[in-house]
Design a protein around this motif. Structure first.
Motif, PDB file in Angstrom:
ATOM      1  N   PHE A   1      -1.235  -1.643   5.205  1.00 41.26           N
ATOM      2  CA  PHE A   1       0.003  -1.464   5.116  1.00 41.26           C
ATOM      3  C   PHE A   1       0.614  -1.912   3.841  1.00 41.26           C
ATOM      4  O   PHE A   1       1.793  -1.392   3.430  1.00 41.26           O
ATOM      5  CB  PHE A   1       0.933  -2.111   6.280  1.00 41.26           C
ATOM      6  CG  PHE A   1       0.600  -1.416   7.469  1.00 41.26           C
ATOM      7  CD1 PHE A   1       1.648  -0.319   7.796  1.00 41.26           C
ATOM      8  CD2 PHE A   1      -0.048  -1.696   8.425  1.00 41.26           C
ATOM      9  CE1 PHE A   1       1.526   0.334   8.751  1.00 41.26           C
ATOM     10  CE2 PHE A   1      -0.252  -1.141   9.580  1.00 41.26           C
ATOM     11  CZ  PHE A   1       0.981   0.116   9.820  1.00 41.26           C
ATOM     12  N   ILE A   2       0.077  -2.619   2.991  1.00 40.37           N
ATOM     13  CA  ILE A   2       0.581  -3.174   1.689  1.00 40.37           C
ATOM     14  C   ILE A   2       0.572  -2.102   0.657  1.00 40.37           C
ATOM     15  O   ILE A   2       1.354  -1.716  -0.078  1.00 40.37           O
ATOM     16  CB  ILE A   2      -0.080  -4.600   1.259  1.00 40.37           C
ATOM     17  CG1 ILE A   2       0.561  -5.540   2.211  1.00 40.37           C
ATOM     18  CG2 ILE A   2       0.446  -4.962  -0.225  1.00 40.37           C
ATOM     19  CD1 ILE A   2       0.125  -6.991   2.241  1.00 40.37           C
ATOM     20  N   PHE A   3      -0.957  -1.770   0.601  1.00 39.28           N
ATOM     21  CA  PHE A   3      -1.240  -0.910  -0.272  1.00 39.28           C
ATOM     22  C   PHE A   3      -1.032   0.891  -0.366  1.00 39.28           C
ATOM     23  O   PHE A   3      -1.089   1.331  -1.578  1.00 39.28           O
ATOM     24  CB  PHE A   3      -2.803  -1.007  -0.814  1.00 39.28           C
ATOM     25  CG  PHE A   3      -3.000  -2.398  -1.488  1.00 39.28           C
ATOM     26  CD1 PHE A   3      -2.358  -2.743  -2.717  1.00 39.28           C
ATOM     27  CD2 PHE A   3      -3.647  -3.289  -0.817  1.00 39.28           C
ATOM     28  CE1 PHE A   3      -2.588  -4.117  -3.472  1.00 39.28           C
ATOM     29  CE2 PHE A   3      -3.922  -4.557  -1.420  1.00 39.28           C
ATOM     30  CZ  PHE A   3      -3.534  -5.058  -2.652  1.00 39.28           C
ATOM     31  N   LEU A   4      -0.780   1.141   0.908  1.00 41.32           N
ATOM     32  CA  LEU A   4      -0.268   2.699   1.023  1.00 41.32           C
ATOM     33  C   LEU A   4       1.136   2.624   1.167  1.00 41.32           C
ATOM     34  O   LEU A   4       1.635   2.301   2.160  1.00 41.32           O
ATOM     35  CB  LEU A   4      -1.185   3.146   2.052  1.00 41.32           C
ATOM     36  CG  LEU A   4      -2.553   3.156   1.943  1.00 41.32           C
ATOM     37  CD1 LEU A   4      -3.225   3.518   3.387  1.00 41.32           C
ATOM     38  CD2 LEU A   4      -3.233   3.986   1.045  1.00 41.32           C
TER      39      LEU A   4
ATOM     40  N   LEU B   1       7.131   3.248   6.111  1.00 43.60           N
ATOM     41  CA  LEU B   1       8.037   4.180   7.044  1.00 43.60           C
ATOM     42  C   LEU B   1       7.312   4.136   8.344  1.00 43.60           C
ATOM     43  O   LEU B   1       7.791   3.882   9.215  1.00 43.60           O
ATOM     44  CB  LEU B   1       8.083   5.519   6.566  1.00 43.60           C
ATOM     45  CG  LEU B   1       8.907   6.421   7.380  1.00 43.60           C
ATOM     46  CD1 LEU B   1      10.413   6.127   7.690  1.00 43.60           C
ATOM     47  CD2 LEU B   1       8.762   7.612   7.027  1.00 43.60           C
ATOM     48  N   ILE B   2       5.961   4.229   8.256  1.00 45.20           N
ATOM     49  CA  ILE B   2       5.040   4.062   9.543  1.00 45.20           C
ATOM     50  C   ILE B   2       5.222   2.709  10.336  1.00 45.20           C
ATOM     51  O   ILE B   2       5.463   2.514  11.574  1.00 45.20           O
ATOM     52  CB  ILE B   2       3.693   4.223   9.438  1.00 45.20           C
ATOM     53  CG1 ILE B   2       3.627   5.812   8.779  1.00 45.20           C
ATOM     54  CG2 ILE B   2       2.713   4.250  10.487  1.00 45.20           C
ATOM     55  CD1 ILE B   2       2.235   6.304   8.312  1.00 45.20           C
ATOM     56  N   TYR B   3       5.265   1.669   9.632  1.00 43.47           N
ATOM     57  CA  TYR B   3       5.683   0.148  10.048  1.00 43.47           C
ATOM     58  C   TYR B   3       6.820   0.068  10.709  1.00 43.47           C
ATOM     59  O   TYR B   3       6.845  -0.368  11.697  1.00 43.47           O
ATOM     60  CB  TYR B   3       5.294  -0.817   9.073  1.00 43.47           C
ATOM     61  CG  TYR B   3       5.146  -2.218   9.462  1.00 43.47           C
ATOM     62  CD1 TYR B   3       4.015  -2.697   9.721  1.00 43.47           C
ATOM     63  CD2 TYR B   3       6.381  -2.749   9.445  1.00 43.47           C
ATOM     64  CE1 TYR B   3       4.134  -4.015  10.279  1.00 43.47           C
ATOM     65  CE2 TYR B   3       6.372  -4.118   9.844  1.00 43.47           C
ATOM     66  CZ  TYR B   3       5.182  -4.705  10.406  1.00 43.47           C
ATOM     67  OH  TYR B   3       5.270  -6.012  10.684  1.00 43.47           O
ATOM     68  N   ILE B   4       7.889   0.689  10.116  1.00 45.12           N
ATOM     69  CA  ILE B   4       9.321   0.665  10.455  1.00 45.12           C
ATOM     70  C   ILE B   4       9.302   1.333  11.909  1.00 45.12           C
ATOM     71  O   ILE B   4      10.036   0.745  12.717  1.00 45.12           O
ATOM     72  CB  ILE B   4      10.216   0.987   9.501  1.00 45.12           C
ATOM     73  CG1 ILE B   4      10.351   0.166   8.332  1.00 45.12           C
ATOM     74  CG2 ILE B   4      11.813   1.055  10.060  1.00 45.12           C
ATOM     75  CD1 ILE B   4      11.118   0.526   7.344  1.00 45.12           C
TER      76      ILE B   4
END
Length: 60
Positions: free
Chosen positions: A36-39, A44-47
């Motif tokens: 999640f940090i590097f891509l 947006l997917i995390y939110i």
């Protein structure tokens, strides 16, 4: 496999999304957080996941 994807109640950094994904796939939550940090598109997917995934039931 009767397991559902949920936010983690144990392994939470911000909202438990990465911990929930790690528990679902049986991998380290550190690796999921690195993805999640590097891509960049993953923000947006995390939110979206943070707002749509249900919380896991509290454990005793």
């Amino acid at each position: 496999m009767n397991q559902k994807l949920r936010k983690s109640s144990i392994d939470r950094s911000i909202s438990g999304v990465c911990g929930g994904i790690a528990e679902y796939f049986g991998i380290s939550s550190f690796m999921v957080r690195l993805l999640f940090i590097f891509l960049p598109v993953n923000l947006l997917i995390y939110i979206i996941l943070a707002n749509t995934l249900p919380d896991s039931p509290p454990s005793l």
